[in-house]
Scaffold this motif. Structure first.
Motif, PDB file in Angstrom:
ATOM      1  N   GLY A  75       0.873  -1.178   0.000  1.00  0.00           N
ATOM      2  CA  GLY A  75       0.000   0.000   0.000  1.00  0.00           C
ATOM      3  C   GLY A  75       0.903   1.218   0.000  1.00  0.00           C
ATOM      4  O   GLY A  75       1.811   1.320   0.832  1.00  0.00           O
ATOM      5  N   ASP A  76       0.659   2.163  -0.932  1.00  0.00           N
ATOM      6  CA  ASP A  76       1.593   3.279  -1.177  1.00  0.00           C
ATOM      7  C   ASP A  76       0.786   4.581  -1.206  1.00  0.00           C
ATOM      8  O   ASP A  76      -0.148   4.721  -2.003  1.00  0.00           O
ATOM      9  N   THR A  77       1.153   5.529  -0.346  1.00  0.00           N
ATOM     10  CA  THR A  77       0.397   6.793  -0.297  1.00  0.00           C
ATOM     11  C   THR A  77       1.255   7.919   0.255  1.00  0.00           C
ATOM     12  O   THR A  77       2.191   7.677   1.033  1.00  0.00           O
ATOM     13  N   GLY A 126       3.467   7.375 -11.597  1.00  0.00           N
ATOM     14  CA  GLY A 126       2.737   6.390 -10.820  1.00  0.00           C
ATOM     15  C   GLY A 126       2.995   5.009 -11.402  1.00  0.00           C
ATOM     16  O   GLY A 126       3.664   4.866 -12.428  1.00  0.00           O
ATOM     17  N   HIS A 127       2.430   3.986 -10.768  1.00  0.00           N
ATOM     18  CA  HIS A 127       2.816   2.607 -11.117  1.00  0.00           C
ATOM     19  C   HIS A 127       1.771   1.607 -10.658  1.00  0.00           C
ATOM     20  O   HIS A 127       1.080   1.824  -9.660  1.00  0.00           O
ATOM     21  N   GLY A 128       1.719   0.479 -11.370  1.00  0.00           N
ATOM     22  CA  GLY A 128       0.976  -0.666 -10.858  1.00  0.00           C
ATOM     23  C   GLY A 128       1.604  -1.109  -9.554  1.00  0.00           C
ATOM     24  O   GLY A 128       2.766  -0.802  -9.270  1.00  0.00           O
ATOM     25  N   PHE A 156       6.299  -3.735  -5.562  1.00  0.00           N
ATOM     26  CA  PHE A 156       6.215  -2.325  -5.175  1.00  0.00           C
ATOM     27  C   PHE A 156       5.899  -1.506  -6.435  1.00  0.00           C
ATOM     28  O   PHE A 156       4.966  -0.706  -6.447  1.00  0.00           O
ATOM     29  N   HIS A 157       6.697  -1.746  -7.486  1.00  0.00           N
ATOM     30  CA  HIS A 157       6.489  -1.026  -8.751  1.00  0.00           C
ATOM     31  C   HIS A 157       6.236  -2.043  -9.859  1.00  0.00           C
ATOM     32  O   HIS A 157       7.152  -2.699 -10.318  1.00  0.00           O
ATOM     33  N   GLU A 158       4.981  -2.173 -10.271  1.00  0.00           N
ATOM     34  CA  GLU A 158       4.590  -3.102 -11.330  1.00  0.00           C
ATOM     35  C   GLU A 158       4.167  -2.273 -12.548  1.00  0.00           C
ATOM     36  O   GLU A 158       3.894  -1.080 -12.425  1.00  0.00           O
ATOM     37  N   PHE A 204      -3.294   0.476  -9.194  1.00  0.00           N
ATOM     38  CA  PHE A 204      -2.136   1.331  -9.491  1.00  0.00           C
ATOM     39  C   PHE A 204      -2.200   2.611  -8.664  1.00  0.00           C
ATOM     40  O   PHE A 204      -3.227   2.911  -8.043  1.00  0.00           O
ATOM     41  N   THR A 205      -1.077   3.347  -8.662  1.00  0.00           N
ATOM     42  CA  THR A 205      -1.025   4.617  -7.929  1.00  0.00           C
ATOM     43  C   THR A 205      -1.195   5.774  -8.909  1.00  0.00           C
ATOM     44  O   THR A 205      -0.864   5.667 -10.082  1.00  0.00           O
ATOM     45  N   ILE A 206      -1.725   6.877  -8.377  1.00  0.00           N
ATOM     46  CA  ILE A 206      -1.699   8.173  -9.075  1.00  0.00           C
ATOM     47  C   ILE A 206      -1.007   9.109  -8.098  1.00  0.00           C
ATOM     48  O   ILE A 206      -1.425   9.226  -6.937  1.00  0.00           O
ATOM     49  N   GLU A 207       0.098   9.724  -8.512  1.00  0.00           N
ATOM     50  CA  GLU A 207       0.943  10.465  -7.568  1.00  0.00           C
ATOM     51  C   GLU A 207       1.632  11.667  -8.206  1.00  0.00           C
ATOM     52  O   GLU A 207       2.855  11.734  -8.278  1.00  0.00           O
ATOM     53  N   PRO A 208       0.833  12.644  -8.675  1.00  0.00           N
ATOM     54  CA  PRO A 208       1.417  13.784  -9.377  1.00  0.00           C
ATOM     55  C   PRO A 208       2.383  14.607  -8.523  1.00  0.00           C
ATOM     56  O   PRO A 208       2.093  14.911  -7.369  1.00  0.00           O
ATOM     57  N   TYR A 253       0.875  14.462  -3.939  1.00  0.00           N
ATOM     58  CA  TYR A 253      -0.049  13.597  -3.201  1.00  0.00           C
ATOM     59  C   TYR A 253      -0.093  12.268  -3.928  1.00  0.00           C
ATOM     60  O   TYR A 253       0.099  12.225  -5.156  1.00  0.00           O
ATOM     61  N   GLU A 254      -0.350  11.180  -3.198  1.00  0.00           N
ATOM     62  CA  GLU A 254      -0.407   9.849  -3.824  1.00  0.00           C
ATOM     63  C   GLU A 254      -1.481   8.994  -3.176  1.00  0.00           C
ATOM     64  O   GLU A 254      -1.579   8.949  -1.943  1.00  0.00           O
ATOM     65  N   HIS A 255      -2.261   8.317  -4.029  1.00  0.00           N
ATOM     66  CA  HIS A 255      -3.164   7.272  -3.553  1.00  0.00           C
ATOM     67  C   HIS A 255      -2.979   6.013  -4.394  1.00  0.00           C
ATOM     68  O   HIS A 255      -2.598   6.093  -5.571  1.00  0.00           O
TER      69      HIS A 255
HETATM   70 CO    CO Z   1       4.176   5.147  -5.603  1.00  0.00          CO
END
Ligand code: CO
Ligand code: MF3
Ligand code: CO
Length: 265
Positions: free
Chosen positions: A109-111, A172-174, A179-181, A202-206, A236-238
Motif C-alpha cells: 500500500g503506497d500513499t 505512478g505505477h501498478g 512495489f512497482h509493477e 495502481f497509484t496516481i501520484e502527481p 499527493y499519492e493514492h
Molecule cells: Co508510488
C-alpha cells in the motif's frame, strides 16, 4: 494478466484494502508531530516504531534498492525520495511530503500527502492544493473501459491553468506483490494508451512544481530528487483499484476531500 498488468482477484484486493488502510493511518498518526523544530529523522523514527510495534507490518522502503530509511520525507524544493536526517529540522512555512509504503501478507500500500507547517506562503498553499485536487480529478475519471491517458489529460489541464509544471521523470505505477509493477502512470499529457479493466491496481501520484518540471538527483546519496531551479514541489499519492463501475481508493483517509468509493459509469 492483461498487457503484462496483473488483474487482482477479490481476495487479493481485500488484502490490498487492509494494507492501504494501514498506510493511510500511518499518515494520520504522524500529522500532530509535523511541527517546527522536529527533525525529519525524528519523524521517521516515530513512524518506524508505529509500523513495527503498533501496526505489526513492514516498510517497503527500508532496503528497497538500498534505500536507508522507513519513509521518504521531501521538504520544499525536494520533489521525492527525501532521506530522513538528524540534520534537517522542519521550519515554519515549510511544505512537507511524507510518502509511506507498507507491506502485509506480501501486498503493498503506497500513499503520500503534504503537511503545511505554520504560515505557508499562499503560492505554496496553491501548489499543494493543485497536486491534491489534480490527483482527485484524475481518480474521478478512472473506470473500466476508460483510457489511462485520462490521468495525464486531467492533471495537465489543471496544472496549466495554475501556471505550474508537472514532473516527467517520475510516475505512478501498478502495485501488488510488487512495489512497482506495470503500467507506468504518466501525470502529464501523453499517448500511453491503456484500457482500464476491473481489478487493476495502481497509484496516481502527481508531482507539481512551481517553476521548471526539470529535476536533479543528489549525487552524494543517489536518492534525493530536487527541482533544478530550487523552486518548491508538491505531491499527493493514492493507491486505487478499478471496480465494476469506477474505482476505490485503497489508501483513503478520513481527511480526504473525496469519497473512498467512486461510481463513475
Ligand atoms: Co508510488
Ligand atoms: N513511495 C515511492 C513511490 O511512490 C517510492 C519510494 S522508493 C524508496 O513510488 F526507496 F525511496 F523508498
Ligand atoms: Co509512494
Amino acid at each position: 494478466m492483461e498487457n503484462g498488468i496483473t488483474i487482482k482477484t477479490p481476495e487479493e484486493i481485500e488484502k490490498m484494502r487492509e494494507i492501504g488502510k494501514l498506510a493511510g493511518e500511518l499518515l494520520t498518526f504522524i500529522e500532530p508531530y509535523v511541527k517546527p523544530g522536529v527533525t525529519t529523522l525524528e519523524l521517521d523514527n516515530l513512524m518506524a516504531d508505529y509500523i513495527e510495534n503498533t501496526q505489526h507490518v513492514v516498510s517497503a522502503c527500508l532496503g528497497y534498492e538500498g534505500y536507508p530509511k522507513y519513509t521518504c520525507i521531501s521538504v520544499n524544493e525536494v520533489v521525492c525520495h527525501g532521506i530522513p536526517s538528524a540534520a534537517h529540522k522542519i521550519r515554519n512555512g515549510d511544505i512537507v511530503n511524507i510518502d509511506v509504503t507498507l507491506i502485509k501478507d506480501g501486498y503493498h500500500g503506497d500513499t503520500s500527502k503534504m503537511f503545511l507547517v505554520g504560515d505557508v506562503p499562499i503560492r505554496n498553499v496553491k501548489l499543494c492544493k493543485c497536486a491534491q485536487h489534480s490527483m482527485y480529478e484524475a481518480i474521478k475519471q478512472m473506470a473500466p473501459g476508460r483510457n489511462l491517458t485520462l490521468v495525464g489529460d486531467v492533471i495537465q489541464k489543471i496544472a496549466d491553468k495554475e501556471g505550474f509544471s508537472i514532473v516527467r521523470e517520475y510516475c505512478g505505477h501498478g502495485i501488488g506483490t510488487g512495489f512497482h509493477e506495470p503500467p507506468q502512470v504518466l501525470h502529464y499529457k501523453n499517448h500511453n494508451n491503456l484500457l482500464l479493466s476491473e481489478g487493476m491496481v495502481f497509484t496516481i501520484e502527481p508531482m507539481i512544481n512551481a517553476g521548471t518540471w526539470k529535476t536533479k538527483v543528489n549525487k552524494s546519496n543517489g536518492w534525493t530528487v530536487t527541482t533544478s531551479d530550487k523552486q518548491p514541489s508538491a505531491q499527493y499519492e493514492h493507491t486505487i483499484v478499478i471496480t465494476k463501475d469506477g474505482c476505490e481508493i485503497l489508501t483513503h483517509r478520513p481527511d480526504d476531500e473525496i469519497e473512498k468509493v467512486i461510481h463513475v459509469l
